[in-house]
Design an enzyme around this catalytic site. Structure first.
Site, PDB file in Angstrom:
ATOM      1  N   CYS A 111       0.839  -1.204   0.000  1.00  0.00           N
ATOM      2  CA  CYS A 111       0.000   0.000   0.000  1.00  0.00           C
ATOM      3  C   CYS A 111       0.876   1.256   0.000  1.00  0.00           C
ATOM      4  O   CYS A 111       0.658   2.181  -0.784  1.00  0.00           O
ATOM      5  CB  CYS A 111      -0.940  -0.015   1.199  1.00  0.00           C
ATOM      6  SG  CYS A 111      -2.099   1.355   1.232  1.00  0.00           S
ATOM      7  N   CYS A 112       1.901   1.294   0.884  1.00  0.00           N
ATOM      8  CA  CYS A 112       2.808   2.447   0.903  1.00  0.00           C
ATOM      9  C   CYS A 112       3.532   2.590  -0.437  1.00  0.00           C
ATOM     10  O   CYS A 112       3.735   3.709  -0.922  1.00  0.00           O
ATOM     11  CB  CYS A 112       3.845   2.298   2.022  1.00  0.00           C
ATOM     12  SG  CYS A 112       3.281   2.837   3.645  1.00  0.00           S
ATOM     13  N   CYS A 193      -0.929   8.152   7.681  1.00  0.00           N
ATOM     14  CA  CYS A 193      -2.291   7.946   7.206  1.00  0.00           C
ATOM     15  C   CYS A 193      -3.203   7.504   8.360  1.00  0.00           C
ATOM     16  O   CYS A 193      -2.750   6.825   9.295  1.00  0.00           O
ATOM     17  CB  CYS A 193      -2.303   6.866   6.137  1.00  0.00           C
ATOM     18  SG  CYS A 193      -1.405   7.308   4.653  1.00  0.00           S
ATOM     19  N   CYS A 196      -3.258   3.829   9.597  1.00  0.00           N
ATOM     20  CA  CYS A 196      -1.977   3.284  10.070  1.00  0.00           C
ATOM     21  C   CYS A 196      -1.339   4.135  11.163  1.00  0.00           C
ATOM     22  O   CYS A 196      -0.151   3.999  11.450  1.00  0.00           O
ATOM     23  CB  CYS A 196      -1.006   3.163   8.902  1.00  0.00           C
ATOM     24  SG  CYS A 196      -1.622   2.118   7.590  1.00  0.00           S
ATOM     25  N   CYS A 219       7.981   4.436   5.770  1.00  0.00           N
ATOM     26  CA  CYS A 219       7.115   4.236   4.605  1.00  0.00           C
ATOM     27  C   CYS A 219       7.911   3.988   3.336  1.00  0.00           C
ATOM     28  O   CYS A 219       7.366   3.497   2.349  1.00  0.00           O
ATOM     29  CB  CYS A 219       6.219   5.450   4.406  1.00  0.00           C
ATOM     30  SG  CYS A 219       7.127   6.969   4.076  1.00  0.00           S
TER      31      CYS A 219
HETATM   32  S1  SF4 Z   1       0.544   4.524   5.712  1.00  0.00           S
HETATM   33 FE1  SF4 Z   1      -1.069   2.923   5.565  1.00  0.00          FE
HETATM   34  S2  SF4 Z   1      -2.757   3.775   4.345  1.00  0.00           S
HETATM   35 FE2  SF4 Z   1      -0.939   5.115   4.093  1.00  0.00          FE
HETATM   36  S3  SF4 Z   1      -0.001   4.418   2.229  1.00  0.00           S
HETATM   37 FE3  SF4 Z   1       1.037   3.321   3.899  1.00  0.00          FE
HETATM   38  S4  SF4 Z   1      -0.130   1.401   4.248  1.00  0.00           S
HETATM   39 FE4  SF4 Z   1      -1.377   2.778   2.919  1.00  0.00          FE
END
Ligand code: SF4
Length: 223
Positions: A111-112, A193, A196, A219
């Protein structure tokens, strides 16, 4: 023709980094702006505007890159707007345009990579160097971070605030009335985010609320 970043060897960068150990953030930003000119950007998480405050006093109009992941707290997006209005910056908001999904529930790294790193990498392609507000005091993983280094993209990564401890940073914020994300006063000493980022108890590691329980600490933007 090689860029300034290419012309500086890794040994040059290590020497420059060591020479900045006693320098102020403004002095480091001045070197960066004189060395890279318009090939330089500031990366902003919109947790606070300390680096933006320092940088715009040296170089009004500097480019600031903010990744809108689609999962930010409303307070973070509002902070981005306050920062845009308050400081003389060229704010570039970048994002992955695909619809948000639940990938963060099952694979935070993927996701990151999609929501943060890919849009950021894409935005940085037009620059030779970038500055971040990374500080050694942020976490044990950052304790030995150089002030100037080459990142995994081949760009020069500059951390003008690296040597500032919390007291020095707080004093600068108070003196300069720096724009802050209001979540900092609501139990979120490190803000990412929404899905998270958890609240942190007073006295606990400030970054322990990020990706809690996953083993993940960064991240990937600073690699
Ligand atoms: S912090 Fe969480 S929601 Fe944001 S990009 Fe990374 S995994 Fe995705």
């Amino acid at each position: 023709m090689p860029s300034t970043a290419d012309a500086l060897t890794d040994a040059d960068l290590a020497e420059i980094s060591a020479s900045f150990e006693q320098s102020t953030p403004a002095e480091i930003v001045r070197w960066a702006t004189e060395t890279f000119g318009s090939d330089l950007a500031v990366a902003a998480s919109m947790e606070d505007a300390v680096l933006i405050d320092v940088a715009t006093k040296v170089q009004p109009g500097i480019d600031v890159v903010f990744v809108d992941t689609g999962y930010h707290f409303p307070e973070t997006l509002a902070t981005a707007e306050r920062v845009r209005r308050r400081y003389p910056i060229e704010l570039r908001v970048v994002r992955d345009e695909s619809p948000t999904d639940d990938l963060w529930r099952t694979d935070v790294d993927a996701c990151c990579a999609r929501r943060k790193v890919a849009p950021f990498d894409s935005a940085l392609r037009q620059y030779a160097a970038w500055m971040s507000g990374l500080r050694r005091a942020d976490s044990p993983e950052r304790a030995d971070a150089p002030i100037v280094t080459r990142d995994g993209r081949g760009l020069v990564s500059i951390r003008p605030l690296a040597t500032w401890d919390d007291a020095t940073t707080d004093a600068y914020i108070a003196t300069n009335d720096v724009v802050l994300n209001p979540l900092l006063f609501d139990g979120y000493p490190s803000i990412g985010c929404g899905p998270c980022t958890n609240r942190v108890a007073p006295g606990d590691d400030p970054r322990s609320g990020r990706w809690a329980g996953s083993g993940k600490t960064e991240c990937g933007l600073n690699l």
